[in-house]
Motif scaffolding. Structure first.
Motif, mmCIF file in Angstrom:
data_model
loop_
_atom_site.group_PDB
_atom_site.id
_atom_site.type_symbol
_atom_site.label_atom_id
_atom_site.label_comp_id
_atom_site.label_asym_id
_atom_site.label_seq_id
_atom_site.Cartn_x
_atom_site.Cartn_y
_atom_site.Cartn_z
ATOM 1 N N UNK A 1 4.242 50.110 -17.886
ATOM 2 C CA UNK A 1 3.929 51.212 -18.764
ATOM 3 C C UNK A 1 4.696 52.415 -18.267
ATOM 4 N N UNK A 2 5.382 53.080 -19.147
ATOM 5 C CA UNK A 2 6.179 54.238 -18.777
ATOM 6 C C UNK A 2 5.512 55.522 -19.219
ATOM 7 N N UNK A 95 -4.022 58.086 -21.357
ATOM 8 C CA UNK A 95 -4.607 58.751 -20.192
ATOM 9 C C UNK A 95 -3.920 60.100 -19.994
ATOM 10 N N UNK A 96 -4.725 61.107 -19.691
ATOM 11 C CA UNK A 96 -4.221 62.463 -19.463
ATOM 12 C C UNK A 96 -4.416 62.807 -17.998
ATOM 13 N N UNK A 97 -3.322 63.082 -17.315
ATOM 14 C CA UNK A 97 -3.372 63.376 -15.886
ATOM 15 C C UNK A 97 -2.875 64.792 -15.620
ATOM 16 N N UNK A 103 -0.744 54.789 -8.325
ATOM 17 C CA UNK A 103 -1.765 53.754 -8.094
ATOM 18 C C UNK A 103 -2.798 53.767 -9.215
ATOM 19 N N UNK A 104 -3.232 54.950 -9.609
ATOM 20 C CA UNK A 104 -4.214 55.054 -10.682
ATOM 21 C C UNK A 104 -3.609 54.585 -12.004
ATOM 22 N N UNK A 109 -3.372 50.804 -16.438
ATOM 23 C CA UNK A 109 -2.608 49.861 -17.259
ATOM 24 C C UNK A 109 -3.286 48.497 -17.284
ATOM 25 N N UNK A 110 -3.805 48.064 -16.139
ATOM 26 C CA UNK A 110 -4.526 46.789 -16.082
ATOM 27 C C UNK A 110 -5.753 46.809 -16.975
ATOM 28 N N UNK A 111 -6.340 47.970 -17.141
ATOM 29 C CA UNK A 111 -7.562 48.086 -17.945
ATOM 30 C C UNK A 111 -7.280 48.336 -19.424
ATOM 31 N N UNK A 112 -6.006 48.464 -19.786
ATOM 32 C CA UNK A 112 -5.667 48.527 -21.198
ATOM 33 C C UNK A 112 -5.144 49.845 -21.727
#
Length: 200
Positions: A1-2, A95-97, A103-104, A109-112
């Motif tokens: 995921x980019x 996701x908003x960072x 790492x997060x 990404x693993x969670x969708x």
């Protein structure tokens, strides 16, 4: 995921281009500023949620076009929000960072999660939404194609077992029947599989 930075033409949920957006963050104080950005882009905020326990039900009830999940005090809380929204699989999650966190991001990404952005401004958020909705549409089209292919393979297997024909001959039988009926091969295959399961 980019990280999303490219721009695509807007994807509209309705004729006006207004999307239904769910926003979620552990920190309630971040919901209003994000809602202002979203409404400033011409979209409707259909829900604001802070609680993991409630977000799946809200997602199911409101059926948003996209969900925005902010990383608050607890990275696990944000990941749990993503899990619950994705479990409803009604919309993609962005996701908003506030800072890069590789790492997060990998765990999200693993969670969708479909995309992430850092330091949300209106233009970048709209680009992220556009790209994410395009990818989500492509993802569902691909899932549908895989599903149709699996049903066709099941129908071929049924024909091979019941008629003693090869895989190519089974496909030819499906194709001939679909042409005679004026139906798609996938529809004929689905009807065959359903009937076989019922009669078995």
């Amino acid at each position: 995921m980019a990280r999303v930075t490219d721009s695509l033409p807007p994807t509209a949920a309705d004729e006006s281009g207004q999307l239904r957006v769910l926003i979620a963050n552990e920190r309630r104080d971040r919901l209003d500023p994000l809602a202002e950005v979203v409404t400033g882009l011409g979209h409707a905020v259909v829900a604001r949620e802070t609680e993991v326990a409630n977000v799946a039900a809200v997602t199911a009830r409101e059926r948003p076009d996209v969900a925005l999940v902010g990383l608050g005090l607890s990275s696990e809380h944000a990941l749990d929000l993503i899990d619950r929204i994705v479990s409803e699989s009604t919309c993609p999650v962005i996701a908003l960072l506030t800072a890069e966190d590789p790492a997060w991001i990998r765990e999200a990404a693993k969670r969708g999660v479909f995309a992430y952005i850092v330091d949300t401004d209106a233009a970048e958020l709209q680009s992220a939404i556009d790209i994410t909705l395009q990818r989500f549409t492509e993802y569902h089209a691909l899932q549908g194609a895989f599903g149709r292919r699996a049903v066709i393979e099941q129908a071929k297997g049924i024909l091979m077992a019941t008629r003693g024909v090869t895989a190519d001959e089974a496909f030819a039988l499906l194709r001939e029947h679909s042409q005679r009926r004026g139906q798609k091969i996938a529809d004929v295959a689905a009807a065959m599989v359903d009937s076989y399961l019922l009669l078995r």
